[in-house]
Design an enzyme around this catalytic site. Structure first.
Site, short mmCIF file in Angstrom:
data_model
loop_
_atom_site.label_atom_id
_atom_site.label_comp_id
_atom_site.label_asym_id
_atom_site.label_seq_id
_atom_site.Cartn_x
_atom_site.Cartn_y
_atom_site.Cartn_z
N GLY A 136 48.44 32.54 -13.53
CA GLY A 136 47.69 33.07 -14.67
C GLY A 136 48.44 33.05 -15.99
CB SER A 137 51.24 31.11 -17.45
OG SER A 137 50.82 29.78 -17.37
NE ARG B 213 33.75 21.64 -2.03
CZ ARG B 213 35.02 21.99 -2.24
NH1 ARG B 213 35.32 22.82 -3.21
NH2 ARG B 213 35.98 21.51 -1.49
CG MET C 224 44.41 25.36 -8.52
SD MET C 224 44.43 24.19 -9.91
CE MET C 224 45.40 22.89 -9.20
CG HIS D 186 43.49 17.90 -15.73
ND1 HIS D 186 43.50 18.21 -14.37
CD2 HIS D 186 44.07 16.69 -15.84
CE1 HIS D 186 44.06 17.20 -13.71
NE2 HIS D 186 44.41 16.27 -14.58
CB THR E 128 30.40 17.24 -16.93
OG1 THR E 128 31.47 16.36 -16.57
CG2 THR E 128 30.34 17.42 -18.42
CD GLU F 169 33.56 11.48 -14.59
OE1 GLU F 169 34.56 10.78 -14.56
OE2 GLU F 169 32.74 11.47 -15.53
CD GLN G 44 52.95 21.89 -27.21
OE1 GLN G 44 52.04 22.01 -28.03
NE2 GLN G 44 54.19 22.27 -27.48
CD GLU G 45 48.99 23.83 -18.94
OE1 GLU G 45 48.58 24.90 -18.48
OE2 GLU G 45 49.31 22.86 -18.22
C1 GAR Z 1 48.10 24.95 -15.36
O1 GAR Z 1 49.23 24.15 -15.59
C2 GAR Z 1 46.82 24.14 -15.48
O2 GAR Z 1 46.93 23.10 -16.41
C3 GAR Z 1 46.69 23.63 -14.07
O3 GAR Z 1 47.08 24.67 -13.25
C4 GAR Z 1 48.09 25.43 -13.92
C5 GAR Z 1 47.76 26.90 -13.81
O4 GAR Z 1 48.79 27.68 -14.34
N1 GAR Z 1 45.32 23.24 -13.80
C6 GAR Z 1 44.98 22.22 -13.03
O5 GAR Z 1 45.78 21.53 -12.45
C7 GAR Z 1 43.48 22.01 -12.90
N2 GAR Z 1 43.20 20.75 -12.28
P1 GAR Z 1 48.54 29.21 -14.68
O6 GAR Z 1 47.93 29.86 -13.44
O7 GAR Z 1 49.94 29.73 -14.92
O8 GAR Z 1 47.66 29.30 -15.88
#
Ligand code: GAR
Length: 219
Positions: free
Chosen positions: A15-16, A68, A93, A112, A144, A146, A176-177
């Site tokens: 959860g960062s 699912r 995920m 992503h 979306t 996809e 950067q995220e």
């Molecule tokens: C993040 O790096 C995000 O980009 C990635 O999971 C991590 C979650 O980190 N997401 C994916 O790979 C989605 N396909 P966080 O739990 O510390 O936010």
């Protein structure tokens, strides 16, 4: 009564990115109401972060569902009980059913860790190194049907350096995220960001396929 955008965040782990949103709200930078945090995995650190910030939390363990479709339906019900304006996938995920993505079309964002359309799926940092890329990065996009394929909103680019391993590169990307996700959520909350005819539109202007581009050469 608050008229701030109501946001539900879905997580599966640390959860960062959720924390970056919480920090934005607490500093006054991000005008949203974090209505709930929902995890599909028990005991993850992201749930603790939410509790500490007094955000309601929910656990919906996918392992207790037989398929699912039924999990996604239960998840939709839980999300909708909070009446969100925006759903934010923050390290959630799960592969989503078309019914789920259609229900939130134009009001669900994902982050992503690659410069989409490169490296959809998992292990993106190692794959970028193995491919000899000079740059790597992260993309926020509308969701979306996809997988990792919806229109990009914003991308941040970082260099791949000679001695990088996947975890060093992941850290550079994650810094950067935590910049671009709050930015994209803020645009949406302010009514500046929309998905129109399958494209991301910012302040009335269609964005390029890569989204708004931010580059960082910081190591
Ligand atoms: C993040 O790096 C995000 O980009 C990635 O999971 C991590 C979650 O980190 N997401 C994916 O790979 C989605 N396909 P966080 O739990 O510390 O936010």
């Amino acid at each position: 009564m608050s008229n701030k955008a109501r946001v539900v965040v879905l997580i599966s782990g640390s959860g960062s990115n959720l924390q970056a949103l919480i920090d934005g709200v607490q500093s006054g930078e991000l005008p949203i109401n974090l209505a709930a945090v929902i995890s599909n995995r028990p005991d993850v650190f992201g749930l603790e972060r939410a509790t500490k910030a007094n955000i309601p939390t929910e656990l919906l363990d996918h392992k207790t569902f037989t398929d699912r479709e039924s999990f996604d339906r239960a998840l939709m019900e839980k999300i909708d009980s909070y009446q969100p304006d925006l759903v934010v996938l923050a390290g959630f995920m799960r592969i989503l059913t078309p019914e789920f993505t259609q229900h939130y079309l134009g009001r669900m964002l994902n982050i992503h860790p690659s410069l989409l359309p490169k490296f959809q799926g998992l292990h993106t940092h190692q794959r970028a190194i193995d491919a000899g890329e000079s740059h790597h990065g992260v993309t926020v996009h509308f969701v979306t049907a996809e997988l990792d394929g919806g229109p990009a909103v914003v991308q941040a680019r970082v260099p791949v350096l000679a001695n990088d391993d996947a975890s060093i590169l992941a850290k550079r990307v994650q810094r950067q995220e935590h910049v671009i996700y709050p930015l994209a959520v803020k645009w949406f909350a302010q009514g500046d960001l929309h998905m129109i005819d399958g494209k991301s539109v910012l302040k009335g202007e269609p964005l390029p396929a890569s989204g708004f581009l931010i580059s960082s050469d910081e190591p």
